[in-house]
Design a protein around this motif. Structure first.
Motif, PDB file in Angstrom:
ATOM      1  N   SER A 189     -16.795   0.446   5.477  1.00  0.00           N
ATOM      2  CA  SER A 189     -16.721   1.032   4.142  1.00  0.00           C
ATOM      3  C   SER A 189     -18.115   1.298   3.596  1.00  0.00           C
ATOM      4  CB  SER A 189     -15.979   0.083   3.190  1.00  0.00           C
ATOM      5  OG  SER A 189     -14.669  -0.152   3.609  1.00  0.00           O
ATOM      6  N   THR A 221     -14.067  14.118  -0.539  1.00  0.00           N
ATOM      7  CA  THR A 221     -13.259  13.231   0.290  1.00  0.00           C
ATOM      8  C   THR A 221     -13.866  13.166   1.682  1.00  0.00           C
ATOM      9  OG1 THR A 221     -11.233  13.791  -0.913  1.00  0.00           O
ATOM     10  CG2 THR A 221     -10.969  12.777   1.254  1.00  0.00           C
ATOM     11  N   ASN A 276      -4.099  -2.025   5.949  1.00  0.00           N
ATOM     12  CA  ASN A 276      -3.659  -0.932   5.095  1.00  0.00           C
ATOM     13  C   ASN A 276      -3.939  -1.318   3.645  1.00  0.00           C
ATOM     14  OD1 ASN A 276      -2.145   1.329   6.643  1.00  0.00           O
ATOM     15  ND2 ASN A 276      -1.326  -0.551   7.542  1.00  0.00           N
ATOM     16  N   GLY A 277      -4.181  -0.304   2.803  1.00  0.00           N
ATOM     17  CA  GLY A 277      -4.420  -0.585   1.393  1.00  0.00           C
ATOM     18  C   GLY A 277      -5.702   0.057   0.908  1.00  0.00           C
ATOM     19  N   THR A 278      -6.165  -0.398  -0.260  1.00  0.00           N
ATOM     20  CA  THR A 278      -7.322   0.237  -0.890  1.00  0.00           C
ATOM     21  C   THR A 278      -8.339  -0.787  -1.382  1.00  0.00           C
ATOM     22  OG1 THR A 278      -6.243   0.255  -3.060  1.00  0.00           O
ATOM     23  CG2 THR A 278      -5.983   2.211  -1.682  1.00  0.00           C
ATOM     24  N   THR A 326     -11.435  -0.355  -4.287  1.00  0.00           N
ATOM     25  CA  THR A 326     -12.111   0.522  -5.234  1.00  0.00           C
ATOM     26  C   THR A 326     -13.450  -0.102  -5.581  1.00  0.00           C
ATOM     27  OG1 THR A 326     -10.013   1.296  -6.127  1.00  0.00           O
ATOM     28  CG2 THR A 326     -11.972   1.677  -7.461  1.00  0.00           C
ATOM     29  N   THR A 374     -10.565   6.548   4.510  1.00  0.00           N
ATOM     30  CA  THR A 374     -10.812   7.688   3.630  1.00  0.00           C
ATOM     31  C   THR A 374     -11.575   7.215   2.405  1.00  0.00           C
ATOM     32  OG1 THR A 374      -8.745   8.724   4.336  1.00  0.00           O
ATOM     33  CG2 THR A 374      -9.766   9.585   2.344  1.00  0.00           C
ATOM     34  N   THR A 405     -13.314   5.142  -3.978  1.00  0.00           N
ATOM     35  CA  THR A 405     -12.027   4.576  -3.580  1.00  0.00           C
ATOM     36  C   THR A 405     -11.902   4.696  -2.071  1.00  0.00           C
ATOM     37  OG1 THR A 405     -10.980   5.173  -5.677  1.00  0.00           O
ATOM     38  CG2 THR A 405      -9.529   4.702  -3.821  1.00  0.00           C
ATOM     39  N   THR A 450      -9.624   3.981   1.216  1.00  0.00           N
ATOM     40  CA  THR A 450      -8.248   3.742   1.646  1.00  0.00           C
ATOM     41  C   THR A 450      -8.207   3.520   3.151  1.00  0.00           C
ATOM     42  OG1 THR A 450      -7.380   5.139  -0.139  1.00  0.00           O
ATOM     43  CG2 THR A 450      -5.909   4.680   1.704  1.00  0.00           C
ATOM     44  N   ILE A 460      -5.191  -5.176  -0.227  1.00  0.00           N
ATOM     45  CA  ILE A 460      -4.928  -4.796   1.157  1.00  0.00           C
ATOM     46  C   ILE A 460      -3.894  -5.709   1.804  1.00  0.00           C
ATOM     47  CG2 ILE A 460      -7.232  -3.827   1.527  1.00  0.00           C
ATOM     48  CD1 ILE A 460      -7.946  -6.422   3.050  1.00  0.00           C
ATOM     49  N   SER A 482      -5.876   3.355   6.436  1.00  0.00           N
ATOM     50  CA  SER A 482      -4.578   3.793   6.958  1.00  0.00           C
ATOM     51  C   SER A 482      -4.455   3.354   8.407  1.00  0.00           C
ATOM     52  CB  SER A 482      -4.446   5.316   6.848  1.00  0.00           C
ATOM     53  OG  SER A 482      -4.555   5.740   5.506  1.00  0.00           O
TER      54      SER A 482
END
Length: 296
Positions: free
Chosen positions: A58, A109, A158-160, A162, A131, A144, A146, A182, A148
Motif C-alpha cells: 500500500s 485510480t 479483502n477490504g479497505t 483509508t 486499488t 483509499t 482496496t 479488512i 481484492s
C-alpha cells in the motif's frame, strides 16, 4: 444384607467416578480455554505479519509510483496508462507486477495487480489486486486502498484501508495513517480486523529505494476470529519492522477481553520469528510468527 451393602458400594463408587469425571472435565475445559486464548493470539500475531507485507505494498503504491502523463488518444480529463509506462522508484514491486492508472476528472485510480504465483523480492508469493483512489489535488492527502483477493503466501485479504499520506510528519518522516476494515482468510477460517493503523518510515525515508526503509506500526483495533471470538488489541509500544528483517522484531501489543489483559512482546530488536505471550494469570508462552498459510 450383603446385597444391600454391595449395591451401596457400587453407588458410592459410581458417584465418586462421576465427581472425578466432572472435575476432570472442568480441568480439561480450563486447559482448552487457555490453549484457545494462546492460539487466538498466535493467529493474530501471524496475521499482523501478513498485514505488514500488505502495508508495504500500500505504502509504495501510494508514494513511489510515477506514471507518464501524456497518452495519445485520451483527453486531459480521462487517461488510462498501461503498466509499461509506470516507474517504480522504490524498486519494491516484483517484475511480474502490472500497473494501470486512470484519471477521471479530479480522481486518480491506480490499479496494481499480480498474476498467480508472483514471487516478490522477499520470497512472498503474491496474487490479486490492490486499488488506490486519490484526488489529483495536492492538498487532499486521503488515499483509499482496496484489497481484492490480494493473497500473501496463501492468506487472502479483502477490504479497505483509508489513509492520509504525508511525505513528512512532525518528525520529518513519511507516514500513512487511517482506518482499517479488512478480512483475512487463514487456515483457521476468515478473521476480521477493524480499527486504526499508523505506519511510519522512521529510517530510509529520505531515499527512493525500499531496502533501507525501517518502519514502525501503531494503532488499535478489534480482532475477531472465525468462531466469533473477539479481542480488543492495542499496540502499546510501537512495532518495529527493520529494513533487513522479514519479521516484526520489536514492540508490544496488549489484548483485552472481559476485563482480562494479556501482552505480546516481540523482543529487543533481534531478527527472528518469535514473540513472548504473557497471559492474564502471568503464564508465559513463546509464540511462533508465521507468514505462510499451512497447506492441508
Amino acid at each position: 444384607m450383603k446385597k444391600n451393602k454391595f449395591m451401596a458400594a457400587i453407588a458410592i463408587a459410581t458417584l465418586t467416578l462421576f465427581f472425578i469425571s466432572c472435575n476432570d472435565n472442568e480441568s480439561v475445559s480450563d486447559n482448552l480455554e487457555t490453549s484457545s486464548a494462546s492460539e487466538i493470539v498466535a493467529l493474530e500475531a501471524s496475521v499482523e505479519e501478513v498485514e505488514s507485507v500488505a502495508d508495504a505494498y500500500s505504502l509504495y503504491a501510494i508514494s513511489a509510483l510515477e506514471f507518464e502523463s501524456n497518452v495519445t488518444g485520451k483527453s486531459d480529463s480521462e487517461k488510462t496508462v498501461p503498466g509499461k509506462r509506470c516507474k517504480d522508484r522504490s524498486g519494491f514491486f516484483p517484475e511480474c507486477t502490472e500497473f494501470e492508472e486512470e484519471i477521471v476528472g479530479e480522481t486518480v485510480t491506480i490499479t496494481v495487480s499480480f498474476p498467480d504465483d508472483c514471487v516478490d523480492r522477499n520470497g512472498d508469493v503474491i496474487s490479486g489486486t490492490i486499488t488506490v483512489v486519490k484526488s489529483i489535488s495536492d492538498t487532499d492527502k486521503t488515499r483509499t486502498v482496496t484489497f481484492s483477493d490480494f493473497t500473501i503466501n496463501g492468506h487472502v485479504i479483502n477490504g479497505t484501508k483509508t489513509h492520509e499520506y504525508t511525505t513528512e510528519n512532525g518528525d520529518g518522516n513519511p507516514q500513512m495513517s487511517g482506518s482499517v476494515d479488512i478480512s483475512v482468510e487463514t487456515e483457521e477460517g476468515t478473521i476480521t480486523k477493524v480499527g486504526t493503523r499508523v505506519v511510519v518510515i522512521t529510517s530510509g525515508g529520505d531515499t527512493d529505494i525500499h531496502i533501507d526503509d525501517e518502519k514502525t506500526i501503531t494503532g488499535s483495533y478489534t480482532f475477531t476470529d472465525a468462531e466469533g471470538n473477539t479481542k480488543a488489541v492495542e499496540i502499546t509500544t510501537a512495532l518495529v519492522k527493520p529494513a533487513a528483517c522479514k519479521y516484526i522484531a520489536q514492540g508490544v501489543k496488549t489484548y483485552t477481553k472481559n476485563g482480562e489483559v494479556s501482552t505480546l512482546d516481540y523482543g529487543d530488536g533481534t531478527c527472528d520469528n518469535l514473540a513472548t505471550l504473557t497471559d492474564a494469570d502471568g503464564a508465559v508462552t513463546e509464540i511462533e510468527l508465521k507468514r505462510k498459510r499451512r497447506k492441508h
